[in-house]
Design a protein around this motif. Structure first.
Motif, PDB file in Angstrom:
ATOM      1  N   TYR A 244     -11.869   4.012  -6.498  1.00 60.67           N
ATOM      2  CA  TYR A 244     -13.495   3.065  -5.955  1.00 60.67           C
ATOM      3  C   TYR A 244     -14.349   3.738  -5.799  1.00 60.67           C
ATOM      4  CZ  TYR A 244      -9.444   0.253  -8.340  1.00 60.67           C
ATOM      5  OH  TYR A 244      -8.804  -0.510  -9.247  1.00 60.67           O
ATOM      6  N   ALA A 245     -14.453   4.319  -4.906  1.00 62.28           N
ATOM      7  CA  ALA A 245     -15.752   4.767  -4.002  1.00 62.28           C
ATOM      8  C   ALA A 245     -16.435   6.184  -4.184  1.00 62.28           C
ATOM      9  CB  ALA A 245     -15.220   4.954  -1.989  1.00 62.28           C
ATOM     10  N   LYS A 246     -15.513   7.221  -5.147  1.00 56.74           N
ATOM     11  CA  LYS A 246     -15.866   7.723  -5.407  1.00 56.74           C
ATOM     12  C   LYS A 246     -16.623   7.889  -7.268  1.00 56.74           C
ATOM     13  CE  LYS A 246     -14.660  12.546  -7.659  1.00 56.74           C
ATOM     14  NZ  LYS A 246     -13.342  13.364  -8.072  1.00 56.74           N
ATOM     15  N   HIS A 247     -15.838   6.856  -7.848  1.00 59.41           N
ATOM     16  CA  HIS A 247     -16.934   6.215  -8.951  1.00 59.41           C
ATOM     17  C   HIS A 247     -18.370   5.461  -8.954  1.00 59.41           C
ATOM     18  CE1 HIS A 247     -13.025   7.924 -10.951  1.00 59.41           C
ATOM     19  NE2 HIS A 247     -12.274   6.584 -10.183  1.00 59.41           N
TER      20      HIS A 247
ATOM     21  N   LEU B 262       1.881   6.810  -1.174  1.00 56.85           N
ATOM     22  CA  LEU B 262       0.870   6.659  -1.998  1.00 56.85           C
ATOM     23  C   LEU B 262      -0.597   5.112  -1.989  1.00 56.85           C
ATOM     24  CD1 LEU B 262       1.807   5.523  -6.115  1.00 56.85           C
ATOM     25  CD2 LEU B 262       0.052   6.915  -5.176  1.00 56.85           C
ATOM     26  N   GLN B 263       0.302   4.117  -0.819  1.00 58.85           N
ATOM     27  CA  GLN B 263      -0.613   3.710  -0.281  1.00 58.85           C
ATOM     28  C   GLN B 263      -1.637   4.100   0.871  1.00 58.85           C
ATOM     29  OE1 GLN B 263      -0.110  -0.212  -1.133  1.00 58.85           O
ATOM     30  NE2 GLN B 263      -2.113  -0.758  -0.026  1.00 58.85           N
ATOM     31  N   ASP B 264      -0.618   5.478   1.278  1.00 58.23           N
ATOM     32  CA  ASP B 264      -0.847   6.305   2.291  1.00 58.23           C
ATOM     33  C   ASP B 264      -2.562   7.072   2.257  1.00 58.23           C
ATOM     34  OD1 ASP B 264       0.007   5.129   4.511  1.00 58.23           O
ATOM     35  OD2 ASP B 264       1.698   6.580   4.598  1.00 58.23           O
ATOM     36  N   PHE B 265      -2.168   7.118   0.621  1.00 58.83           N
ATOM     37  CA  PHE B 265      -2.948   8.400   0.157  1.00 58.83           C
ATOM     38  C   PHE B 265      -5.016   7.708  -0.034  1.00 58.83           C
ATOM     39  CE2 PHE B 265      -4.721   8.936  -4.245  1.00 58.83           C
ATOM     40  CZ  PHE B 265      -5.842  10.828  -4.111  1.00 58.83           C
TER      41      PHE B 265
ATOM     42  N   TYR C 291      -9.444   5.237   1.017  1.00 59.16           N
ATOM     43  CA  TYR C 291     -10.827   5.733  -0.083  1.00 59.16           C
ATOM     44  C   TYR C 291     -11.340   4.080  -0.859  1.00 59.16           C
ATOM     45  CZ  TYR C 291      -9.030  10.582  -1.917  1.00 59.16           C
ATOM     46  OH  TYR C 291      -9.704  12.020  -2.391  1.00 59.16           O
ATOM     47  N   ASN C 292     -10.123   3.355   0.025  1.00 58.07           N
ATOM     48  CA  ASN C 292     -10.061   1.832   0.047  1.00 58.07           C
ATOM     49  C   ASN C 292     -11.496   1.364   0.992  1.00 58.07           C
ATOM     50  OD1 ASN C 292      -8.330   1.518  -2.493  1.00 58.07           O
ATOM     51  ND2 ASN C 292      -6.477   0.749  -0.954  1.00 58.07           N
ATOM     52  N   MET C 293     -10.937   1.814   2.017  1.00 53.47           N
ATOM     53  CA  MET C 293     -12.033   1.683   3.618  1.00 53.47           C
ATOM     54  C   MET C 293     -13.293   2.163   3.227  1.00 53.47           C
ATOM     55  SD  MET C 293      -9.987  -0.402   5.498  1.00 53.47           S
ATOM     56  CE  MET C 293     -10.998   0.009   7.141  1.00 53.47           C
ATOM     57  N   LYS C 294     -13.578   3.982   2.110  1.00 51.73           N
ATOM     58  CA  LYS C 294     -14.845   3.982   2.184  1.00 51.73           C
ATOM     59  C   LYS C 294     -15.103   2.704   0.866  1.00 51.73           C
ATOM     60  CE  LYS C 294     -17.807   7.073   0.540  1.00 51.73           C
ATOM     61  NZ  LYS C 294     -17.584   8.849   0.134  1.00 51.73           N
ATOM     62  N   PHE C 295     -14.559   2.643   0.113  1.00 53.90           N
ATOM     63  CA  PHE C 295     -14.889   1.203  -0.406  1.00 53.90           C
ATOM     64  C   PHE C 295     -14.988   0.089  -0.171  1.00 53.90           C
ATOM     65  CE2 PHE C 295     -13.936  -1.745  -4.486  1.00 53.90           C
ATOM     66  CZ  PHE C 295     -15.510  -1.272  -5.311  1.00 53.90           C
ATOM     67  N   TYR C 296     -14.728  -0.578   0.694  1.00 55.75           N
ATOM     68  CA  TYR C 296     -15.066  -2.206   1.548  1.00 55.75           C
ATOM     69  C   TYR C 296     -16.380  -1.791   1.926  1.00 55.75           C
ATOM     70  CZ  TYR C 296      -9.960  -2.893   1.719  1.00 55.75           C
ATOM     71  OH  TYR C 296      -8.867  -3.277   1.089  1.00 55.75           O
TER      72      TYR C 296
ATOM     73  N   TRP D  48      -6.262  -4.628   1.004  1.00 53.88           N
ATOM     74  CA  TRP D  48      -5.441  -4.075   0.267  1.00 53.88           C
ATOM     75  C   TRP D  48      -4.398  -3.274   1.231  1.00 53.88           C
ATOM     76  CZ3 TRP D  48      -9.802  -1.603  -3.568  1.00 53.88           C
ATOM     77  CH2 TRP D  48      -9.376  -2.703  -4.308  1.00 53.88           C
ATOM     78  N   GLY D  49      -4.900  -3.152   2.377  1.00 53.51           N
ATOM     79  CA  GLY D  49      -3.769  -2.854   3.405  1.00 53.51           C
ATOM     80  C   GLY D  49      -2.265  -2.349   3.224  1.00 53.51           C
ATOM     81  N   GLY D  50      -1.761  -3.655   2.705  1.00 55.17           N
ATOM     82  CA  GLY D  50      -0.104  -3.915   2.660  1.00 55.17           C
ATOM     83  C   GLY D  50       0.065  -3.115   1.352  1.00 55.17           C
ATOM     84  N   LEU D  51       1.347  -3.056   1.412  1.00 53.84           N
ATOM     85  CA  LEU D  51       2.131  -3.057  -0.014  1.00 53.84           C
ATOM     86  C   LEU D  51       1.889  -3.538  -0.612  1.00 53.84           C
ATOM     87  CD1 LEU D  51       3.275  -0.037  -1.460  1.00 53.84           C
ATOM     88  CD2 LEU D  51       5.460  -1.146  -0.582  1.00 53.84           C
ATOM     89  N   MET D  52       2.401  -4.035  -2.203  1.00 60.39           N
ATOM     90  CA  MET D  52       1.796  -5.153  -3.519  1.00 60.39           C
ATOM     91  C   MET D  52       2.627  -4.498  -3.317  1.00 60.39           C
ATOM     92  SD  MET D  52      -0.776  -6.091  -2.957  1.00 60.39           S
ATOM     93  CE  MET D  52      -1.245  -6.874  -4.589  1.00 60.39           C
ATOM     94  N   SER D  53       3.595  -5.661  -4.202  1.00 60.23           N
ATOM     95  CA  SER D  53       4.852  -5.825  -5.032  1.00 60.23           C
ATOM     96  C   SER D  53       5.548  -5.357  -6.316  1.00 60.23           C
ATOM     97  CB  SER D  53       5.623  -7.693  -4.965  1.00 60.23           C
ATOM     98  OG  SER D  53       4.646  -8.146  -5.451  1.00 60.23           O
ATOM     99  N   SER D  54       6.355  -5.462  -7.141  1.00 64.01           N
ATOM    100  CA  SER D  54       6.033  -4.899  -8.008  1.00 64.01           C
ATOM    101  C   SER D  54       6.741  -5.948  -9.369  1.00 64.01           C
ATOM    102  CB  SER D  54       7.494  -4.052  -8.251  1.00 64.01           C
ATOM    103  OG  SER D  54       7.384  -2.245  -7.668  1.00 64.01           O
ATOM    104  N   GLU D  55       5.868  -6.803  -9.037  1.00 62.84           N
ATOM    105  CA  GLU D  55       5.778  -7.860  -9.291  1.00 62.84           C
ATOM    106  C   GLU D  55       5.257  -8.057 -10.733  1.00 62.84           C
ATOM    107  OE1 GLU D  55       4.636 -11.480  -7.153  1.00 62.84           O
ATOM    108  OE2 GLU D  55       6.212 -11.195  -6.035  1.00 62.84           O
TER     109      GLU D  55
END
Length: 212
Positions: free
Chosen positions: A89-92, A181-184, A188-193, A202-209
């Motif tokens: 997201y940060a790039k966009h 993927l979360q590490d990747f 970018y997430n931190m920059k977006f924040y 979004w630091g934690g891993l989201m479930s596959s619900e």
């Protein structure tokens, strides 16, 4: 865009605008006063949801792992795949900020749209300068789909829920690859924040619900 009379607000929704390089300039040239609402969610979950949606239309699609990783042994991620690239997201946002100030944006949390739809809709109404008409009386949680549905507070009409294409169960994916993927996405997430002034958690891993 249709002509808008005084006192009216014209809204248009196209998710691909946010990730289309030419879109900010074109929209700015059309109207520099345009207000922009961007709905974002954990990019890992977003990528899996994107894949699940495509898989429903193309059953012969390779596995998520095969598309997301150039090499699963080394954990090298294929950023050329759109499902991965969109979540940076940060790039966009950097592209959009060349034309619009941050004050023209409202960033809506996809997770909070599920957990607190009325709260997020209050933010949307405030951002657009509208009276707060939509409240928690307009929503109820549908356990079958795993999402809130919209209803009229008077209860005089059938609730409006997400369509059949929404709420599909996600495929099982190796937890090790999900963590990669979360590490990747983390930097970018931190920059977006930092860019938006909002921590989306979004630091934690989201479930596959079930997911959008």
């Amino acid at each position: 865009m249709p002509r808008t009379l005084e006192g009216q607000i014209t809204m248009e929704k196209t998710p691909s605008y946010f990730v289309t390089l030419e879109a900010p300039k074109r929209i700015y040239n059309m109207s520099k006063d345009t207000k922009l609402i961007v709905v974002v969610r954990n990019p890992v979950t977003r990528a899996i949801s994107d894949y699940t949606q495509t898989l429903s239309k193309t059953p012969s699609l390779p596995t998520f792992q095969a598309l997301a990783f150039k090499n699963t042994s080394t954990g090298t991620i294929d950023t050329s795949w759109s499902a991965i690239r969109i979540g940076i997201y940060a790039k966009h946002l950097e592209n959009w900020l060349q034309y619009f100030p941050l004050s023209k944006f409202l960033f809506v949390s996809g997770e909070r749209l599920v957990s607190d739809p009325a709260g997020e809709m209050e933010r949307v109404q405030d951002f657009l300068g509208l009276k707060r008409v939509i409240t928690d009386k307009h929503f109820y949680f549908n356990k079958t789909k795993g999402f809130p549905c919209l209803k009229k507070p008077e209860g005089s009409s059938k609730p409006r829920c997400l369509g059949k294409s929404k709420g599909r169960p996600h495929p099982d994916i190796d937890q090790r690859l999900l963590l990669r993927l979360q590490d990747f996405y983390r930097p970018y997430n931190m920059k977006f924040y930092q860019m938006t002034g909002h921590d989306f958690g979004w630091g934690g891993l989201m479930s596959s619900e079930n997911s959008l």
